[in-house]
Structure formats: structure tokens, C-alpha cells
Design an enzyme around this catalytic site. Structure first.
Site, PDB file in Angstrom:
ATOM      1  N   VAL A   1     126.169  74.325  64.000  1.00 33.27           N
ATOM      2  CA  VAL A   1     126.121  73.825  65.366  1.00 33.27           C
ATOM      3  C   VAL A   1     124.699  73.956  65.898  1.00 33.27           C
ATOM      4  O   VAL A   1     124.043  74.977  65.701  1.00 33.27           O
ATOM      5  CB  VAL A   1     127.076  74.621  66.282  1.00 33.27           C
ATOM      6  CG1 VAL A   1     127.032  74.073  67.689  1.00 33.27           C
ATOM      7  CG2 VAL A   1     128.490  74.578  65.741  1.00 33.27           C
TER       8      VAL A   1
ATOM      9  N   LYS B   1     127.754  69.198  65.639  1.00 29.72           N
ATOM     10  CA  LYS B   1     128.474  69.974  64.628  1.00 29.72           C
ATOM     11  C   LYS B   1     128.381  69.226  63.310  1.00 29.72           C
ATOM     12  O   LYS B   1     128.621  68.018  63.252  1.00 29.72           O
ATOM     13  CB  LYS B   1     129.934  70.174  65.018  1.00 29.72           C
ATOM     14  CG  LYS B   1     130.130  71.066  66.236  1.00 29.72           C
ATOM     15  CD  LYS B   1     131.590  71.186  66.620  1.00 29.72           C
ATOM     16  CE  LYS B   1     132.331  72.149  65.740  1.00 29.72           C
ATOM     17  NZ  LYS B   1     132.121  73.551  66.116  1.00 29.72           N
TER      18      LYS B   1
ATOM     19  N   ASP C   1     142.261  76.453  67.589  1.00 30.93           N
ATOM     20  CA  ASP C   1     141.387  77.630  67.704  1.00 30.93           C
ATOM     21  C   ASP C   1     141.177  77.979  69.172  1.00 30.93           C
ATOM     22  O   ASP C   1     140.055  78.213  69.607  1.00 30.93           O
ATOM     23  CB  ASP C   1     140.047  77.347  67.013  1.00 30.93           C
ATOM     24  CG  ASP C   1     139.185  78.613  66.899  1.00 30.93           C
ATOM     25  OD1 ASP C   1     139.750  79.719  66.894  1.00 30.93           O
ATOM     26  OD2 ASP C   1     137.953  78.486  66.828  1.00 30.93           O
TER      27      ASP C   1
END
Length: 942
Positions: A706, A720, A811
Site C-alpha cells: 500500500v 494497493k 476484515d
């Protein structure tokens, strides 16, 4: 004679007798001791007090206390009912030794925890034991056979674990056994088939595995059996057909396979049969027609094939028939329409063909019909509303034809979904005669004659969609926007003409879609009344005039498409101040002047502004260049020179590109895909932003997964990096495209991605205000916490319920929740975990499990926010505590401990309840995100 010679001894004897009498109240003493060992936060046992004076009558003082029942002489306690007293703590046991004559013990709907005290099992006269809706845990203690006279044992909704207690089968008088809603595991003991007097058996909602024991077929006295929502193996035992008294059988959601045994047709007293959400195959036994008492039959969500048995015409008591979401085919038997009690028919998502029975609705009070997603033809049955109670008619995605005349007098309708068919003719709905209708979708049909002129009379209407009826015509009725509850109005591609009515009152309106029509005139400034409006699409019409500042000032506006019209004037500067705007498209109009310089407008890309000759500014040509070349002072000669130079430059660039392409071939060629909000950069533009290298061959790989990059127009993006094998590229790109099209105010925007056969760079909005992990420890007022929690919930709800297929975040944690300029939470990294799995070739079959995990983590995020970061990963912790203890902690953390904060306490409890629901250990017990968001609605703190 000698006694009277010793008067002082006589007095002493009398005094001792009085003391003995006063002390002879062991029941009251035991109950006071019991009270001292439990938690009573709401003082519901405050009337349990020691007597102020003696009790010479020998009666039990506790007989006057709440929840205590005594015999007629008030000398023996025979019942304790402490249900719904909001008591908590570990249940003490030693005091129960006193209550030898106790017949009833009810401590249900409290928050007791720990194990059941074994002393209870010594109450040999007990006939009813109700410990339901608590948080008792551990294995069910041995010794229950001591309750030799027990008739009712209700332990519903606790946290027991381990095997089901086998010795219960030795209780010869037991009639009611409810062990549902805990964590019992292992198989159902075969001994459970040998209860002598059992009438009610409920084991649903546990972790029970193994085969259903065929011995259960021996239960000749059971009338009600619920054993579903477990994870069995194998088939339904045919022996269950021997349960001759059975009236209610539920084995839904249990992983059962195989065919439905025809022996169940021997259950001639059966009224309700629920086998939905399994993996059952084969045909529905025609023998079910023998179950004449059958009222409710739900076999939905299986793999059942074949037709609906013609013999079902014999089921005269049938009210509910649900066969949806199977693999059934054939036509609906005419006999179904003759059933006099039928009120609900669900057969959607199958492969049915032919017409619906002509008499459907004629012989019963049909209330709910859903036949969507099949291949039905023909028209709506003429008597569909004859019963006068039809409130939901769902027929979308079939091949129906004809008109809607059967619905002209259907005043009971609440929900009408007929989209994606071939219905034609005028829309005959007299909306003034539909007082309760809230949802109408007639889109993708062939209707004519315009929108019903009395639409404004449908006072409860919330959703109206007639889009993609290309011959509908007509105009928008004048009072349409005055509907008080209307949220969605869609009439795109309908050949509608006339002007856009003034927005006199539109306080609830969220979505207006009128694109691809022939509408003219202006957008009224009265649009300012639509304060809740989020989406307005007026593209491809003939609208003119200026874009009103009032439209640009609407606070909730996120999507505005005015393209392909005749709007003039400038772009209102108020658009640039919007905090929610995701898309603005004014291309192909007559708009002039400079594009406002605010970042949100610059990020829309050239495609949002092209086709306006006199419009300038980034991301179009600069206004200064426009004036020098095309302004009034420019000369034709200069214009010609510049145009020729530009042509030569383009030709040279094309030749160079052609030569390079021939030399290198297309192996590894970089490509660029942009989503809404990113200007149309080339792959080379983006790649050069990552490095100062002169060509993309010399571009080094990113040093980290990133990083940040500044694109040519000055936009800062978060990048990313992904790597993939060429064979995984297609499936990855498809999912990235789905992620990029996911647009919501509480999601980070994926702006685009640059890729070749081996890697990709994903470009996200870069928000500079940090994430929740960095800020959660900051003390915040209740309204801010509410806004953050509900914002997260909205983002997750959109991913789970508005994206098709659903996207799991994967996540969710405090580091992946970031804040925009208005401190509104946005979810970052959504879908990224699933994308990685796709790239690795592990095509996830468990998306449902990931959605459940999102919900669990959302519950933990709530706890983290409420405790200012103190409680992280706190799901198991709060589930192990009594609810009242958790609430007291949360009240303290949020300064709501005194009586003056009752309303705040109510809201905190509302949010804590959602957290507790979301962090339940059984995934199936957790609410959907849509339900969680509903539970959070109405918070005054928002």
C-alpha cells in the site's frame, strides 16, 4: 402443685416457647438467604423483608411476598415464580433443601448464569421446572431423576453444552421437554424414543449432530416435536410415520438429505409440517393427500423436483403451501384453486410452466401469492381478489401477458410486484381505492395509457416503479410529489412527455428516476423541499433552463445525472460543497463557464462534463486556453495553425504507438479501468504517477503493498498492489469491477485499477482523517458514537443486501474504518480478503459464513466504540456476563448512571442489545445487517 411454687420457672418456659414459635419460619429465612446471594438490580424483591414482629400463628411470613405461593393455610411454600424479575448472578442451591413440598419453580426470563445447582434435583414433589431464557451453562447436571414427579421441564434458550441428558428418559410422568436454543452437541440419545407420557419435545437450535434416531417413532403420545436447526446426517427416518398422535413436526434447517419418506402420510393428525431449508431431493409423496388435517406445509429451500401432486386437492384444511426455492416443474394443478382454506401460496424460484389455475382466489380468502421467477404464461386469474383479503401479489420474472383488470377492485393490496413480464394495456389500478398499498413495481412490461392520474391518492405509497414500459406515454401527474411517504419514483424509458411537476412536498423522497423520456421544461426551485433526496436521474430528456442552486444544496444528494438535455448556465457552486456527492453528470448540455474547482467535482472525470462547448476548467481544457484559442480576439489564422499542429502531433503519436506495439506485441500490456469519480487516465498516466521513470518498462514494483500516489490532475489516491497468475486474471477483474461499482456514502470508493497479465494496482480514495483505531480512545458524546455506529451499519448493510451477489467485508476492524472530512465513517478494504482468495484459486463457497463473521465483528466494533476502546474483541467476554452487568458497565462508560439519564440509558441498552445479538456464538442466531440496522433506527442520538 410444685410448678406454681416456682413462678419464675413458669415465666422462663413461656418465653422459650415464644422464641421457638417465632423462629419456626425456615421458608422465610431460606428465601432471605437466597435473596442475599443473587443480584436484584431493579429491586424487584424489595418486598422480601424480615418481619417486624413475631409470628405466633405459625404461618409462613413469606407467603405475602411477590412470587411466593403457599398452601391454603399459609404454612407451606408450594410454589416460587420469579420469572421476568430481571434477576442475575449464580443461582444458589443450599436453600432449596427447605422446600421439600415445592410443586412449581419458575425462574425464567432472568439472567442467571453458571451451572444448575444439583440441590434442585432433590425436590421430589416438583411437577414444573422452568429455567428458560437465562444464561445457564456447562453440562446439564446429573441427578435429574430425583425429580420423580416432574411433568414439565423447560430449559429453552440457555447456554448449556455437552450431550443431551440421557437420564431424562427415566422421568415417567414427563409431558413437556424443552431443551431448545442452547449448545447441546452430539446425537439425540436413542433413549429419547422411550418416554412414556411425553407430549411436547423441543430440541431445536442446538449443535446436535448424527442421525435422527428411528426410535423417536416410538413416541406414541407426542403431539408436538421440534428438532430442527441442527446439523444432522442422513435422511428423515421413515419410523417417524409411526408417531400417531403427532400434530406439529418441525425439522427445518437441519442438513437432511434424501427423499421425503411416504410413511409420514400415516400422521393423519398432523397439522403443521416444516421441512424447509434442507437438502431433500426427489418427489413430494402423493400420499400426503391422506393427511386431511394438514394446515401448514413448508418444503421450501430444498432440491425437490417434479410437479405438485394432483392429490393435494384433497387437503381441504391447507392454509399455507410453501414450495419455493426448489427444482419443481410442471403446472399448478387446478385442484389447488379449489382448496377452501388456502391463504398463502409460495412457489417462487422453481421451473413451473403453464397458466395459473383460472379459479385461483375464487374459493378461498387468498392473502399472499408469490409465483415469481418461474416460466408461467397466460394472464392473472380473474378471481384472484374475490376473497377480499389479498394483500401481497408477487408475480415478477415470468412470461405473463394480458391486462391488469382482475386487480381493478383489489382494495386490500399492500404490495404489488409484476415486473419483468409482458403485461399490456392501461394500468387500471384506481389508486384512490387502494388505501394501504405501499409498493408497486410494474417495470419491464408493455403498459400503455400513462401513469394513473390519481396516484396522489395512494397515501401510504412508498415505492413506485413503471420503468421500461416504452409505450406508456402520458405525463407525470401534477400532485405526485405530495405523497407523504413516497421514497422511490422510477419511470425511466417510458416515453413520458410534458414538464416535471413542481416539488410541492417531497419530504420522504429518496430516489427520482426519469431518464430516457421526452420531458421538457425546467427543474423547479421547489426541489429544495426534497431534503432527503439521494438520487435524481433526469438524463436523456429535453429539459432546459438553469440547474437550480436549490438542487445542488440538498444535503443528502449522492447521484445527480442531468446529461443529454438542454440545460444552460453554469454549474452551481453548491455542488462542490456537498459531502455526499458521488456522481455528477452534466455532459451533453449547453452549460457554460468554469467547472467549480472543488475536489469532489474535479474527481468526476471528463465524461461527466463533455459535450458542453462553452464549459471549461479541469478536468476539461483550461479556461485560459479556451479563451485564447476560441475567444473573440483570436484570429482564424492562429486557429488554423494550432489545429494543424495538433493534427500533426496526433499523427506522429499514432505512428510511434503503432511501431512500439509491433515491436513489443501485446504481452504484458498495461490497461486501465476507471469507475465513477476517476478521470479517464491512461495506464501510462497512472504508472508514471508511481515513479519518475521515463517509461513503464523501467517502472520498479511498489516497495509496499500500500502506498499513496498523486495522479496527473492532483488527485491523491491510495494504491494497493496485487499479483496474480494470468489464468486467474479474468475472475479477479470481474470481482474488482463489482467492488468498483459499489457506491455508498459509508464505503471508500475504489476509483479504478491499472493491470496487466501479472499484477494490478488498485486506486482508492485517500481520506486524510485517520481511522477508528487511532481515534476510538477519544472521549466522544453519545450522538457522535451513534453516528459512527449507524454509519458502519449502513455500509455493511449495503454490501450484504444491496450488492448482487453480496460482498463480505472480510476484515472489519477499527483499522479498516476510516473517516472523511465530516467525520463520517467509511469502510475500507471491503471485499479484499475474498479477492485474494479468488486470486489464489480458492473459490470461496462460504460467502455466507463470511457475512456472518462481518456481523459478529460489527457487534465487537459497537462494544469497542461504547467503551472508548477499552473492550476490543469483546464478543465472548460480554456473552459470558449477565446482561445487567454489561449494561451497568456501559452506562458507566457513557456517563449514564443517574436517574436523570433514563432516555440515554434506553438508547445505550438498545445499542448494547444489538451488539449482544450480533456476537452470539451461533451464526444462525445473529441478525442480518438489514435487521441490525432496523434495530438501530430511531436512536435520538443520531
Amino acid at each position: 402443685m410444685e410448678i406454681f411454687q416456682w413462678p419464675h420457672l413458669n415465666l422462663l418456659f413461656s418465653s422459650m416457647l415464644i422464641v421457638v414459635v417465632l423462629a419456626a419460619d425456615p421458608y422465610s429465612d431460606a428465601l432471605l438467604s437466597f435473596k442475599s446471594e443473587i443480584i436484584d438490580p431493579f429491586h424487584n424483591l424489595d418486598d422480601w423483608l424480615e418481619p417486624n414482629s413475631g409470628n405466633p400463628s405459625g404461618k409462613v411470613h413469606a407467603c405475602s411476598w411477590s412470587g411466593v405461593k403457599c398452601d391454603n393455610n399459609s404454612t407451606i411454600v408450594i410454589g416460587l415464580n420469579l420469572s421476568t424479575k430481571k434477576l442475575a448472578g449464580k443461582l444458589p442451591g443450599k436453600q432449596f433443601s427447605v422446600f421439600t413440598e415445592l410443586v412449581e419453580l419458575n425462574i425464567s426470563q432472568n439472567s442467571f448464569s453458571g451451572e444448575i445447582p444439583v440441590e434442585i434435583f432433590n425436590l421430589t414433589n416438583l411437577r414444573s421446572l422452568d429455567i428458560s431464557r437465562n444464561n445457564f451453562s456447562g453440562h446439564f447436571q446429573g441427578g435429574v431423576t430425583g425429580l420423580q414427579n416432574l411433568v414439565v421441564l423447560d430449559a429453552f434458550s440457555n447456554s448449556f453444552s455437552g450431550p443431551l441428558p440421557v437420564e431424562l428418559s427415566k422421568l415417567e410422568f414427563l409431558k413437556v421437554l424443552n431443551l431448545a436454543g442452547s449448545y447441546f452437541s452430539g446425537p439425540i440419545p436413542s433413549a429419547y424414543g422411550f418416554f412414556k407420557t411425553l407430549e411436547f419435545l423441543h430440541l431445536a437450535g442446538n449443535f446436535i449432530t448424527g442421525n435422527i434416531p428411528p426410535e423417536l417413532g416410538n413416541l406414541q403420545t407426542v403431539t408436538h416435536m421440534e428438532i430442527g436447526y441442527n446439523s444432522y446426517e442422513g435422511n428423515i427416518p421413515w419410523q417417524l410415520g409411526n408417531m400417531s398422535e403427532l400434530q406439529y413436526l418441525d425439522i427445518a434447517g437441519s442438513n437432511l438429505s434424501g427423499s421425503i419418506p411416504k410413511q409420514l402420510s400415516n400422521l393423519t393428525k398432523l397439522q403443521s409440517l416444516f421441512l424447509f431449508r434442507n437438502q431433500l431431493t426427489g418427489l413430494i409423496p402423493w400420499e400426503f393427500s391422506r393427511i386431511l388435517a394438514l394446515t401448514n406445509l413448508d418444503l421450501s429451500d430444498n432440491f425437490i423436483s417434479g410437479p405438485i401432486p394432483e392429490s393435494f386437492a384433497e387437503l381441504k384444511n391447507l392454509r399455507l403451501l410453501s414450495l419455493m426455492y426448489n427444482e419443481m416443474n410442471g403446472t399448478v394443478p387446478d385442484g389447488i384453486a379449489e382448496l377452501p382454506s388456502l391463504d398463502t401460496l409460495f412457489i417462487w424460484n422453481n421451473f413451473f410452466t403453464g397458466s395459473l389455475p383460472r379459479n385461483l382466489g375464487k374459493n378461498s380468502k387468498l392473502r399472499w401469492l408469490d409465483v415469481s421467477i418461474n416460466s408461467f404464461i397466460g394472464s392473472i386469474p380473474p378471481h384472484i381478489c374475490a376473497g377480499g383479503e389479498l394483500f401481497k401479489l408477487i408475480m415478477f420474472s415470468n412470461k405473463f401477458t394480458g391486462n391488469l383488470s382482475p386487480l381493478s377492485n383489489c382494495s386490500s393490496l399492500v404490495r404489488i410486484r409484476l415486473e419483468d413480464n409482458s403485461f399490456s394495456g392501461e394500468i387500471p389500478l384506481t389508486l384512490s381505492h387502494l388505501p394501504d398499498v405501499s409498493y408497486i413495481d410494474l417495470s419491464r412490461n408493455k403498459f400503455t395509457g400513462g401513469i394513473p392520474s390519481d396516484i396522489s391518492q395512494a397515501s401510504k405509497l412508498q415505492y413506485f416503479n413503471v420503468s421500461n414500459n416504452p409505450e406508456l406515454g402520458g405525463v407525470i401527474p401534477e400532485e405526485t410529489w405530495s405523497l407523504p411517504l413516497l421514497q422511490n419514483f422510477s419511470a425511466s424509458s417510458c416515453n413520458i412527455s410534458g414538464s416535471l411537476p413542481p416539488f410541492k412536498s417531497c419530504k420522504s423522497m429518496l430516489v427520482v428516476e426519469l431518464q430516457k423520456n421526452n420531458m421538457s421544461g425546467v427543474v423547479s426551485k421547489s426541489v429544495s423541499h426534497c431534503r432527503a433526496l439521494e438520487i435524481i436521474n433526469l438524463a436523456s430528456n429535453q429539459l432546459n433552463g438553469h440547474i437550480p442552486d436549490e438542487l445542488a444544496s440538498l444535503p443528502a444528494l449522492s447521484v445527480v445525472d442531468l446529461s443529454h438535455n438542454n440545460f444552460s448556465g453554469s454549474i452551481p457552486a453548491e455542488f462542490g460543497k456537498s459531502t455526499n456527492l458521488l456522481l455528477l453528470n452534466v455532459s451533453y448540455n449547453d452549460i457554460s463557464g468554469a467547472i467549480p474547482s472543488e475536489k469532489v467535482l474535479q474527481s468526476m472525470g471528463r465524461s461527466a462534463y463533455v459535450g458542453n462547448r462553452e464549459l471549461c476548467g479541469a478536468p476539461l481544457r483550461s479556461c485560459s486556453a479556451s479563451m485564447s484559442i476560441f475567444g473573440s480576439k483570436g484570429t482564424g489564422k492562429l486557429r488554423l495553425v494550432l489545429l494543424l499542429s495538433a493534427g500533426v502531433a496526433i499523427l506522429i503519436a499514432a505512428l510511434l504507438f503503432w511501431l512500439v506495439y509491433l515491436r513489443k506485441g501485446n504481452k504484458g500490456q498495461w490497461k486501465m479501468e476507471s469507475f465513477i469519480g476517476l478521470p479517464q487516465f491512461t495506464a501510462n498516466d497512472v504508472l508514471r504517477s508511481f515513479s519518475s521513470a521515463d517509461s513503464m518498462e523501467e517502472l520498479p514494483p511498489l516497495s509496499a503493498a500500500v502506498c499513496k500516489a498523486v495522479l496527473p490532475t492532483g488527485i491523491t489516491v491510495l494504491v494497493k498492489k496485487l499479483e496474480w497468475e494470468p489464468k486467474r486474471m479474468k475472475v479477479a477483474i470481474e470481482f474488482i469491477t463489482q467492488m468498483g461499482n459499489a457506491r455508498h456514502r459509508n464505503l471508500i470508493r475504489l476509483l479504478g485499477f491499472c493491470y496487466n497479465n501479472h499484477m494490478a494496482y488498485m486506486l482508492y480514495d485517500c481520506l486524510p482523517n485517520g481511522n477508528l483505531a487511532e481515534k476510538v480512545t477519544m472521549a466522544r458524546d453519545w450522538s457522535t458514537k451513534c453516528r459512527i455506529i449507524t454509519g458502519i451499519a449502513r455500509g455493511l448493510c449495503f454490501l450484504h443486501h444491496d450488492c448482487n451477489p453480496a460482498i463480505s467485508h472480510g476484515d472489519l476492524n477499527s483499522s479498516t474504518i476510516v473517516f472523511d472530512d465530516n467525520f463520517e465513517p467509511r469502510l475500507a478494504d471491503f471485499g479484499f480478503k475474498y479477492l485474494i482468495e479468488l486470486i489464489k484459486g480458492r473459490s470461496s463457497e462460504a460467502i455466507k459464513d463470511e457475512l456472518y463473521m462481518d456481523i459478529y465483528r460489527f457487534g465487537e466494533i459497537i462494544l469497542e466504540i461504547l467503551t472508548n476502546g477499552r473492550l476490543t474483541n469483546g464478543g465472548e467476554i460480554v456473552q459470558s456476563k449477565p446482561q445487567d452487568v454489561v449494561l451497568r458497565e456501559m452506562y458507566s462508560e457513557n456517563e449514564a448512571t443517574d436517574d436523570s439519564t433514563n432516555s440515554l440509558q434506553d438508547e445505550i441498552k438498545q445499542v448494547v442489545d444489538v451488539a449482544l445479538l450480533c456476537t452470539r456464538s451461533r451464526p444462525a442466531d445473529r441478525p442480518s445487517m438489514k435487521d441490525a440496522l432496523k434495530l438501530l433506527s430511531g436512536l435520538k442520538g443520531q
